[in-house]
Design a protein around this motif. Structure first.
Motif, short mmCIF file in Angstrom:
data_model
loop_
_atom_site.label_atom_id
_atom_site.label_comp_id
_atom_site.label_asym_id
_atom_site.label_seq_id
_atom_site.Cartn_x
_atom_site.Cartn_y
_atom_site.Cartn_z
N UNK A 1 6.87 -1.73 12.16
CA UNK A 1 7.97 -1.04 11.74
C UNK A 1 8.29 -2.69 11.85
N UNK A 2 8.83 -2.72 9.73
CA UNK A 2 10.14 -3.93 8.51
C UNK A 2 9.98 -3.35 8.67
N UNK A 3 11.27 -4.39 8.16
CA UNK A 3 12.34 -4.31 6.99
C UNK A 3 11.78 -4.08 5.97
N UNK A 4 12.27 -3.53 5.27
CA UNK A 4 12.24 -2.98 3.76
C UNK A 4 12.30 -3.67 2.35
N UNK A 5 12.24 -5.11 2.56
CA UNK A 5 12.08 -6.10 2.10
C UNK A 5 11.12 -6.70 1.09
N UNK A 6 11.24 -8.00 0.07
CA UNK A 6 10.57 -8.27 -0.25
C UNK A 6 10.58 -9.59 0.62
N UNK A 7 8.93 -9.89 0.77
CA UNK A 7 8.30 -11.14 1.10
C UNK A 7 7.94 -10.61 2.77
N UNK A 8 7.74 -9.45 3.30
CA UNK A 8 8.14 -8.73 4.50
C UNK A 8 6.52 -8.93 4.48
N UNK B 1 13.79 7.28 6.95
CA UNK B 1 15.12 5.98 6.58
C UNK B 1 14.05 4.71 5.62
N UNK B 2 14.94 4.80 4.24
CA UNK B 2 14.51 3.81 3.52
C UNK B 2 14.52 2.88 3.87
N UNK B 3 15.12 2.39 5.07
CA UNK B 3 15.17 0.74 4.78
C UNK B 3 14.55 -0.30 5.49
N UNK B 4 13.28 0.83 6.08
CA UNK B 4 12.47 0.23 6.80
C UNK B 4 10.80 0.69 6.15
N UNK B 5 10.28 0.32 6.34
CA UNK B 5 8.63 1.11 6.47
C UNK B 5 6.81 0.26 7.80
N UNK B 6 6.47 0.39 7.31
CA UNK B 6 5.20 0.80 8.35
C UNK B 6 4.29 -0.01 7.63
N UNK B 7 4.36 -0.65 8.69
CA UNK B 7 2.68 -1.45 8.03
C UNK B 7 1.48 -1.59 9.39
N UNK B 8 0.10 -1.20 8.42
CA UNK B 8 -1.02 -0.36 9.22
C UNK B 8 -1.52 -1.23 9.04
N UNK B 9 -2.13 -2.21 10.46
CA UNK B 9 -3.19 -3.06 10.12
C UNK B 9 -4.72 -2.68 10.82
N UNK B 10 -5.70 -2.54 9.90
CA UNK B 10 -6.72 -2.66 10.76
C UNK B 10 -7.34 -4.26 10.85
N UNK B 11 -6.96 -4.79 11.98
CA UNK B 11 -8.42 -6.07 12.80
C UNK B 11 -9.33 -5.72 12.81
N UNK B 12 -10.29 -6.51 13.47
CA UNK B 12 -11.39 -6.86 13.71
C UNK B 12 -11.92 -7.35 14.70
#
Length: 215
Positions: free
Chosen positions: A143-150, A176-187
């Protein structure tokens, strides 16, 4: 990714004057669910599904059923006009057409002529590839703030560990439009060092949950 990268070029077609029996034979022979109807110039004028053909065929449960209906022309049951797509359309945009129009097959047309087809199964397989679920990987949701460069800020943490990222998805956090969710799949089969690095950097993990793995 463009449609031309996932479309099937060997498309089974019929002319409008072909019979329902011809369509039934092709559906069974090629084990497909759709047949594109084209004219002499290979222009798409209709499409027929296996359900269309079944509905127009006599029931197999009726003894001595009248099979004369199978000699009707396929154009009498085809769907038209037909929604088509272009080889250079983006796969992600085409996915929304499948969803919004509730269809299962899209002919691919270039210069008004049929060059391929994409089915819902093709689309599902492609989305599996795009999300990286077809390879061995570990999933991390941040969960991260929705801002450029995140995004580069977070991926820099993966880079320090020289961890290969199979895929990244970004979607809104609930309402909540102030946050985004980044979903990573890592090897990697041991994501714990990355997970701890993310926690140390102050990021909230939705998966694994912040309580998981804490000592």
């Amino acid at each position: 990714m463009h449609v031309e990268e996932i479309m099937k070029q060997d498309v089974v077609t019929l002319k409008p004057g072909a019979t329902i029996a011809n369509a039934l034979e092709l559906l069974e022979q090629h084990r497909i669910r759709h047949i594109t109807i084209v004219d002499d110039a290979n222009q798409v004028i209709g499409i027929v599904s296996d359900r269309d053909v079944r509905d127009a065929s006599p029931s197999t449960f009726i003894k001595d059923a009248d099979n004369s209906e199978l000699q009707n022309e396929i154009q009498t049951i085809m769907s038209h006009p037909v929604i088509t797509i272009h080889p250079m359309d983006f796969v992600e945009e085409v996915a929304s057409i499948f969803y919004e129009k509730e269809i299962a097959c899209l002919p691919v047309v270039r210069n008004n002529r049929l060059v391929g087809a994409v089915t819902e199964k093709d689309m599902l397989y492609t989305l599996i590839q795009l999300t990286g679920t077809h390879v061995q990987s570990s999933l991390i949701e941040v969960k991260v703030p929705d801002r450029p460069g995140i995004l580069p800020e977070v991926t820099a943490i993966f880079g320090k560990r020289k961890t290969n990222i199979a895929s990244v998805l970004v979607y809104p956090y609930k309402n909540d439009l102030t946050y985004k969710v980044l979903v990573f799949r890592i090897q990697t089969m041991n994501p714990m060092p990355i997970i701890q690095d993310l926690r140390n950097a102050g990021y909230e993990l939705l998966w694994p949950n912040n309580r998981i793995g804490l000592t």
